[in-house]
Design a protein around this motif. Sequence first.
Motif, short mmCIF file in Angstrom:
data_model
loop_
_atom_site.label_atom_id
_atom_site.label_comp_id
_atom_site.label_asym_id
_atom_site.label_seq_id
_atom_site.Cartn_x
_atom_site.Cartn_y
_atom_site.Cartn_z
N PHE A 109 4.72 -1.83 -12.02
CA PHE A 109 3.67 -2.44 -11.40
C PHE A 109 2.60 -2.92 -12.12
O PHE A 109 2.34 -2.28 -13.23
N CYS A 130 4.42 6.11 -17.43
CA CYS A 130 3.75 6.30 -15.82
C CYS A 130 4.19 7.22 -15.13
O CYS A 130 5.58 7.37 -14.72
N THR A 164 6.72 3.26 -4.70
CA THR A 164 6.02 1.76 -4.66
C THR A 164 5.73 1.22 -6.17
O THR A 164 6.14 0.23 -6.32
N GLU A 165 5.08 1.92 -6.82
CA GLU A 165 4.62 1.65 -8.31
C GLU A 165 5.88 1.17 -9.24
O GLU A 165 5.63 0.24 -10.14
N TYR A 200 0.94 -1.11 0.00
CA TYR A 200 0.02 0.09 0.06
C TYR A 200 0.95 1.19 -0.05
O TYR A 200 2.01 1.33 0.78
N THR A 201 0.16 2.09 -0.86
CA THR A 201 1.13 3.30 -0.77
C THR A 201 1.08 4.23 0.26
O THR A 201 0.12 3.82 1.18
N LYS A 215 -2.75 6.74 -13.67
CA LYS A 215 -1.39 6.55 -13.43
C LYS A 215 -0.53 6.91 -14.73
O LYS A 215 0.74 7.20 -14.57
N ILE A 260 2.46 -5.89 -7.21
CA ILE A 260 3.88 -5.79 -7.69
C ILE A 260 4.08 -7.20 -8.08
O ILE A 260 3.91 -8.07 -7.51
N ALA A 285 -0.85 -1.25 -4.32
CA ALA A 285 0.12 -1.51 -5.56
C ALA A 285 0.38 -2.79 -5.84
O ALA A 285 1.04 -3.60 -4.98
N TYR A 311 -3.44 -0.86 -9.34
CA TYR A 311 -3.75 -0.59 -8.31
C TYR A 311 -4.95 -1.71 -8.00
O TYR A 311 -5.74 -1.90 -8.80
N LYS A 345 -3.60 3.11 -1.59
CA LYS A 345 -3.98 2.30 -2.26
C LYS A 345 -2.88 1.25 -2.83
O LYS A 345 -1.86 1.50 -2.45
N THR A 399 -5.66 3.37 -11.69
CA THR A 399 -4.51 2.72 -12.62
C THR A 399 -4.52 3.45 -13.80
O THR A 399 -3.33 3.79 -14.34
#
Length: 591
Positions: free
Chosen positions: A429, A452, A364-365, A204-205, A442, A217, A215, A432, A213, A439
């Motif tokens: 990633f 992105c 994170t993403e 999660y972000t 993004k 992975i 993410a 979401y 949110k 998503t």
Amino acid sequence: MKLQDLPSSSPTAVFDGHAALHAGFRWQVPAFFNLAEVCCRRWARSQPQAVAIRTEGLDGRLSLLRYCELQARANRLSNALRRLGVKRGDRVAVALPQRAETAVAHIAVAQLGAVSMPLSQLFGPEALAYRLQDGEVGVVLGDDSTLPALREARAECPALRTLIAVQAEALGEGEQALDLLLARESAEFTPVRTRADDGALLIYTSGTTGPPKGALIPHRALIGNLSGFVCSQNWLVDPASRVKLGPSGVPADAVFWSPADWAWTGGLMDALLPSLYFGVPIVAFAGRFSPERAFELMQRHRVTNSFLFPTALKAMMKAVPAPRERYKLKLRALMSAGEAVGDTVFHWCQQALGVTVNEMFGQTEVNYIVGNCSQGLGWPPRPGSMGRAYPGHRVAVIDDAGNECPRGTPGDVALHRLDVHGQPDPIVFLGYWRREAATQAKFTQANGQGWCRTGDSAVMDADGYLWYQGRSDDVFKAAGYRIGPSEVENCLVKHPAVANAAVVPKPDAERGALVKAYVVLALGFDGSAALVEALQQHVRGRLAPYEYPKEIEFIQALPMTTTGKVQRRVLRLQEEARAEQARLPGRDTAA
């Protein structure tokens, strides 16, 4: 697997410079890939007695976990999770601090084909319940640092069937003790065959902007991380080339430590998993961070490689200005991320620690996409710069329409879905969790290009170095001038009275906004009108006249995310609320 056997090109190309490195670099992403295999199982076969994790308890006791033990325990847990009904693709939450069981859990979940959801020990019941519900988690692992909050959150999570407790004294309904659970299971397990594109982690972000949110992975993201990891750690080689190399092609004496929470991308994907990938022992310590303890840990474990975020480095710089006079340090490479380091901390690392800090940028993403490499590899760090794109990543600064900005023009840092050779970048990633609209938002399609967006603002100079301006929604205008908070904050931290600072806009009827600074004082200093004036003059004499803070408020601590980032949004909203309150009827707006 040795360093030169990375799923990419050979590192020998780096001496031709940054452009040549990118031109010669190729991702090698197999169709089937699992992070548990490359981070544990292969080492359990080839060097079973090698140390994977060195755990130091709060009482100072040291315990070692070898790869054969890590694999056996992970196998037992995989069997137990399967018996508890966990299937391929299911989410299993890991609410554990830095400890051996955290690594065991992630390896076990990955080889089962399920998805790990790391959760910080700092989360309260509400934060835990939000993530557990959103991720539809059926099983969660916790210890004494997280069990009370997990138990309270469980009432809001009807899908949560089982709580696995690590070293808990008393168990409640639906709870099982990890040790007893593992004792009943076989140490043999046949891993599920996963595709590189299969989900491995749901992280999660940090919530710097809006609700967190999830993410998703994929396993392949670990491959995408490797070029950034080896560059930020100066290829993990000994600069004197006198140390014997281990089985993975890195120095046999290499030891990694970072205070970064293993529930955060920076701790899990930038420290724990890449260390295990290269067979480098990593130190686990679950105690609270303090500057002195950080130096003690590095000395005691002879740490050679580290990741220290800027807030930690600032605290260490203020508390122990000359660390090598008190501690015997073996540090060879240091990476930092989360916020801009700034030239003050940058030069202190060079002079006081004896290493050049390699700043890194990611999220994170799309983790680990920009950074520096300080040892003769084509792009030496520039103080205050985020660095340049790591090998295999195509990075640009784009405008609102998705077009690349001219050099020197601020814009949104973005990563292209494809590398410079037109191949998919493995670090991107999957999207979401169950948020298709988020998503889609993004990513930006412009002129046939798929970018992105990171949501971070920066300027790219003529040489391709990026200079951080702040979160896109942290940059603001005051009296018509565009203000990037990090530059003002860095200038404030240069003053001996300032331990940390955050700059936000304060609503103003005439100028639209004023520059306001929240300042955390260093030990031995007290807030006063005279100090406010001194700090204002300090900034005014170094930056543009419109950048100095018109107002300074002293504060005990800045609001931070669990990942060590300053939550300027919290302070900005506070200023907006104060301004609105001041406009209410009956208020003395002149006060």
